[in-house]
Enzyme design. Structure first.
Site, short mmCIF file in Angstrom:
data_model
loop_
_atom_site.label_atom_id
_atom_site.label_comp_id
_atom_site.label_asym_id
_atom_site.label_seq_id
_atom_site.Cartn_x
_atom_site.Cartn_y
_atom_site.Cartn_z
N ASP A 38 0.83 -1.21 0.00
CA ASP A 38 0.00 0.00 0.00
C ASP A 38 0.86 1.26 0.00
OD1 ASP A 38 -2.43 -1.03 -0.20
OD2 ASP A 38 -2.90 -1.04 1.94
N SER A 83 -19.97 -26.27 0.02
CA SER A 83 -19.48 -26.50 -1.34
C SER A 83 -20.16 -27.74 -1.90
CB SER A 83 -17.98 -26.69 -1.40
OG SER A 83 -17.41 -26.67 -0.16
N LYS A 119 -22.81 -24.11 -13.96
CA LYS A 119 -22.00 -23.69 -12.82
C LYS A 119 -21.04 -22.62 -13.28
CE LYS A 119 -19.23 -25.67 -9.08
NZ LYS A 119 -17.94 -25.02 -9.26
#
Ligand code: IVH
Length: 680
Positions: A38, A83, A119
Site C-alpha cells: 500500500d 461447497s 455452474k
C-alpha cells in the site's frame, strides 16, 4: 531532483510494484506485506499527482485491481454456505443417484427430478433481504463465517436493492454467483489473471469505488434462510427469483434420467466456448426441497446436489526439467518445470507428473513437448507427450531411490485393498525427522483449514525455517517476530498484525486441532469424527498412551467409529509411537486453547445419547436414520457397550448377537415404529 531523476525514481517504483503484482496476481504468492504494498502504491500516486508528466501503463492509477483487503467485518452465515462434491464422469453421477436412492429407500419406479444449472466459475455471495430491502451482503469466507462486503455488492446493478413484491419473504437470503463476462474482462486494463480472480479480487476491495470500476454481474441460484418459505421446489424458487427482479440463468432446466443428464451436459459443454462467461460444469440439485431436507449434509457437502465438471482446459509446453517434491505425508511427487504458458488465464510453470509409474506409462522425458491440463483449483498436470516433437535432446528421468531431502531409502507400500504395490514412492521417515516433511507439516499447520494463521504463508515459513527459527509447530508460538524488521517489506504494523493472528489462532476447535497435526490419513473429515468421539483434547491425547499399550479392546472401540479403519489406526499408531510427536502434541495442548467438541446444543430427547442401529428398516434407510439421529444430537456407535443408551432394531435381519448383548447389559431395545415416534 531534476526531471530525469524524478522519472527514474518513479520508474523504479513502477518496476517494483510490477514485480509484487506478478507475484500476487499470477502466482498467488505475495512477496511483501499488505502495508508495504500500500505504501509503495501511495508513493506512486503521490508522485503522479505532483509531477503531471509522470505516466505509465503499469501504474496503479491506470490498472484495475489492487490486492484485496483482509479487513472486512466477519459475520456468521445464518445457514452455512457449503461447497459441492464433484463428478467427473457419468459413472460418478450414476453413483450419486444410487446413493440418493438408497438413502431415501426409493423404489425403482419412483422418479427423481433434478434442477440442472450451469455452474458459473465466479465467486459466491449471500444477500440478506429484510422486508424487501437488501441489508447485508456476505462473501462465502470459510462457509461458516463470511465477510461483510455489502457496499461492494451494492455497486452491482444486477443486484436489486429493494423488492416490492407481495410474495417476497419477510426474511430471505439469496445466494448466487458474482462474475465478470469474458468480453468485459478482455476490455479492461487489469492486474487479474482471469475473470474469476477479477471478480473475487474486486469484490474485496476496501474502497468499494474500486469495485465499481469492474463490470460485475450477478446470477442468483439459491437461498439460505427463507421465512416464510413459500416455495416447495428449486425450480419454483428460480422462477420466483426471476419474478422478483433477479437474473437467473436461462440455461437452467429440469432433468430426471441419466440419459437426459448426459445429453444436457453434452449440449452445454459444446456451447461452452460461445457462452460469454466461464463455466466449469453443471450443478444438479434435487428439485423437491422436502427431499433435500431429508437427504441433508455430509460435513461440507449436501447429499442432494453435485457438480458435474466439464473437461479441463489444455495447452502445450516443453519440459525443461523434472524435480522431486517431498510432501507432508512423505510422497515423492515428480514435478515438471515447463516453459511458462497461459492456460485459461493462469500462468502455469509447474505441472505434476503424479508418480514414477505415470512417467513410465506415458514415457515422459525431459525436453519433451507435452500437453498440460489445468482444471479449476486443482494442480496442473501433464497429460501426454507429443511424440512427433520429440528430439534427440530428450532425456529419460531416473526416479530417485533415495529421499532427496533426508537420504532415506524410499519405499512403495503394499496396499491391502488393491493387493498391489502403491504407485506412490515414499520417504519412510521412520524417525519423523525428514526436513522437507517437517517443513510441509508446518505449512499444513498454519494453513486455512488448520490453525489459519493469516499472514504466515509458505514463503515466510521457508524463511523462518532457513533461519533455523522454527522446526515444530509449537515453535511458532515462541517466535521472536522482531526478526522480521530485517526483512524486506515488513514494518511495525505488519509485524503487529502477524502477532495478533498468531494469538488469535490459539483459540481452536478440537477437530481443527486434530487436523492441524497433519497425521497421514487423518483429513478434515476423520479429524471431525475423532473429535466427536473424544470430545476433549486431553482425552484425544490419551489415545497415544492406549495405542502404545496396544490395548485390544481400545483398538476395537476405535475401529467401531464410523469412518475410522485400519489405515487410520495404523497411521495414528505410527504417529504416537514417536517421542517427538508426543512432545509436539503435549506442548500444543499446553499453549493452545482447544475448545471441547460440542454436540448440537439443541435440546432433544436424544441429545447426547449413544445409539446403535442393527438390521434393515422399512420406512427410512439406515443411513437416513443415522443422519437424522445425529442431527438431533445423538452419537452413533457400532458396538454395544455399557455406555450405549439405545439399540434400534430394524425388522430385516437384525443381528441376534447384538440384541443379546444389549439385553445382558440392560440396554433399552427399540423397534422401528417406536423409534419413529420418538424422533417425530
Ligand atoms: S449451489 C449447497 N448452484 O459452485 C449448494 N453453486 O462448489 C452450494 N456455483 O460455492 C452451491 N453456480 O460458487 C450452486 N447454480 C449453482 C452454482 C453454484 C456456481 C458455485 C458456487 C459454489 C460452488 C460450489
Amino acid at each position: 531532483m531534476n526531471k530525469k531523476e524524478i522519472e527514474k525514481n518513479y520508474l523504479k517504483k513502477i518496476d517494483e510494484i510490477k514485480k509484487y503484482n506478478k507475484a500476487y496476481f499470477e502466482k498467488d504468492d505475495p512477496l511483501v506485506s499488505d502495508k508495504y504494498y500500500d505504501d509503495i502504491k501511495q508513493e506512486i500516486l503521490q508522485l503522479e499527482k505532483k509531477h503531471k508528466f509522470l505516466k505509465n501503463k503499469d501504474s496503479p492509477s491506470k490498472k484495475i485491481g489492487y490486492k484485496p483487503s483482509g479487513k472486512f467485518k466477519k459475520i456468521n452465515h445464518e445457514i452455512p454456505m457449503l461447497s459441492l462434491s464433484n463428478a467427473f464422469s457419468v459413472i460418478n453421477i450414476k453413483d450419486f443417484i444410487k446413493k440418493i436412492r438408497n438413502f431415501l429407500n426409493f423404489k425403482n419406479s419412483e422418479k427423481i427430478i433434478f434442477s440442472a444449472e450451469p455452474k458459473i466459475d465466479g465467486i459466491s455471495a449471500s444477500l440478506k433481504y429484510k422486508d424487501g430491502i437488501f441489508v447485508l451482503g456476505l462473501s462465502r469466507g470459510d462457509g461458516k463465517i463470511g465477510e461483510d462486503i455489502t457496499n461492494n455488492l451494492k455497486t452491482i446493478s444486477d443486484i436489486p436493492k429493494t423488492i416490492k413484491k407481495k410474495n417476497f419473504p419477510e426474511n430471505l437470503e439469496v445466494r448466487g454467483e458474482v462474475y465478470i463476462s469474458k468480453s468485459d474482462f478482455k476490455k479492461i486494463n487489469k492486474q487479474f489473471a482471469n475473470p474469476r480472480n477479477a471478480a473475487g479480487g474486486s469484490l474485496r476491495q476496501k474502497d468499494y469505488k474500486e469495485t465499481s470500476k469492474i463490470p460485475l454481474k450477478f446470477i442468483a441460484y439459491g437461498f439460505g434462510l427463507a421465512d416464510p418459505m413459500n416455495f416447495k421446489r428449486q425450480s419454483e424458487f428460480l422462477k420466483l427469483l426471476k419474478s422478483w427482479g433477479f437474473k437467473t440463468n436461462p440455461l437452467n432446466s429440469l432433468v430426471s434420467s441419466l440419459e437426459e443428464i448426459e445429453s444436457n451436459h453434452r449440449i452445454i459443454e459444446k456451447k461452452r466456448s460461445e457462452i460469454d462467461y466461464d463455466l466449469d460444469g453443471l450443478v444438479y440439485k434435487i428439485d423437491d426441497l422436502k427431499l433435500q431436507t431429508r437427504l441433508g449434509y455430509v460435513s461440507n457437502y449436501p447429499r442432494w446436489a453435485i457438480a458435474h465438471k466439464f473437461s479441463a482446459e489444455k495447452g502445450f509446453s516443453k519440459i525443461k526439467n523434472i524435480e522431486i517434491q517431498v510432501g507432508r505425508t512423505g510422497a515423492l511427487t515428480p514435478v515438471a518445470k515447463i516453459d511458462p504458458i497461459t492456460i485459461g488465464g493462469v500462468v502455469v510453470s509447474n505441472a505434476t507428473l503424479h508418480n514414477e509409474d505415470e512417467i513410465n506409462r506415458k514415457d515422459i522425458r525431459i525436453n519433451d513437448t507435452v500437453c498440460i491440463q489445468r482444471a479449476g483449483d486443482v494442480i496442473p498436470q501433464v497429460l501426454s507427450v507429443d511424440l512427433l516433437k520429440r528430439d534427440k535432446n530428450s532425456k529419460k528421468f531416473i526416479f530417485p531411490q533415495k529421499c532427496p531431502s533426508c537420504g532415506s531409502k524410499t519405499i512403495k507400500e503394499f496396499n491391502i485393498n488393491t493387493k498391489k504395490k502403491d504407485a506412490v514412492t515414499r520417504c519412510p521417515d521412520t524417525n519423523f525427522d525428514c526436513k522437507d516433511i517437517l517443513k510441509e507439516k508446518l505449512k499444513h499447520f498454519v494453513s486455512k483449514d488448520a490453525l489459519n494463521i493469516e499472514g504466515l504463508g509458505k514463503k515466510l515459513i521457508d524463511n523462518f525455517w532457513n533461519k533455523k527459527l522454527i522446526k515444530y509447530p509449537h515453535d511458532i508460538f515462541s517466535l521472536d517476530l522482531s526478526i522480521l524488521n530485517t526483512l524486506d517489506g515488513w514494518g511495525e504494523k505488519s509485524i503487529d498484525n502477524l502477532k495478533n493472528s498468531i494469538i488469535k489462532s490459539k483459540q481452536i476447535s478440537l477437530d481443527r486441532f486434530i487436523f492441524s497435526l497433519g497425521i497421514r490419513h487423518i483429513g478434515e473429515e476423520n479429524a471431525k469424527v475423532l473429535a466427536k468421539h473424544f470430545l476433549v483434547a486431553k482425552q484425544f491425547f490419551e489415545l497415544a498412551k492406549n495405542l502404545n499399550d496396544a490395548k485390544q479392546k481400545y483398538l476395537e472401540e476405535l475401529k467401531a467409529i464410523d469412518g475410522i479403519g485400519n489405515s487410520q489406526i495404523e497411521s495414528l499408531k505410527k504417529f504416537f509411537s514417536n517421542n517427538q510427536n508426543l512432545k509436539v502434541v503435549s506442548k500444543l495442548i499446553d499453549v493452545l486453547n482447544i475448545k471441547d467438541y460440542k454436540f448440537i446444543s439443541k435440546k432433544t430427547p436424544i441429545s447426547g445419547k449413544l445409539i446403535m442401529f442393527t438390521g434393515g428398516f422399512v420406512d427410512k434407510s439406515r443411513s437416513e436414520l443415522k443422519s437424522l439421529a445425529e442431527s438431533l444430537g445423538a452419537k452413533i456407535v457400532s458396538n454395544v457397550s455399557k455406555k450405549t443408551d439405545f439399540l434400534i432394531t430394524g425388522s430385516h435381519k437384525p443381528t441376534t448377537r447384538k440384541i443379546n448383548e444389549a439385553k445382558n447389559l440392560n440396554i433399552k431395545i427399540i423397534n422401528e415404529d417406536d423409534w419413529n415416534k420418538i424422533i417425530n
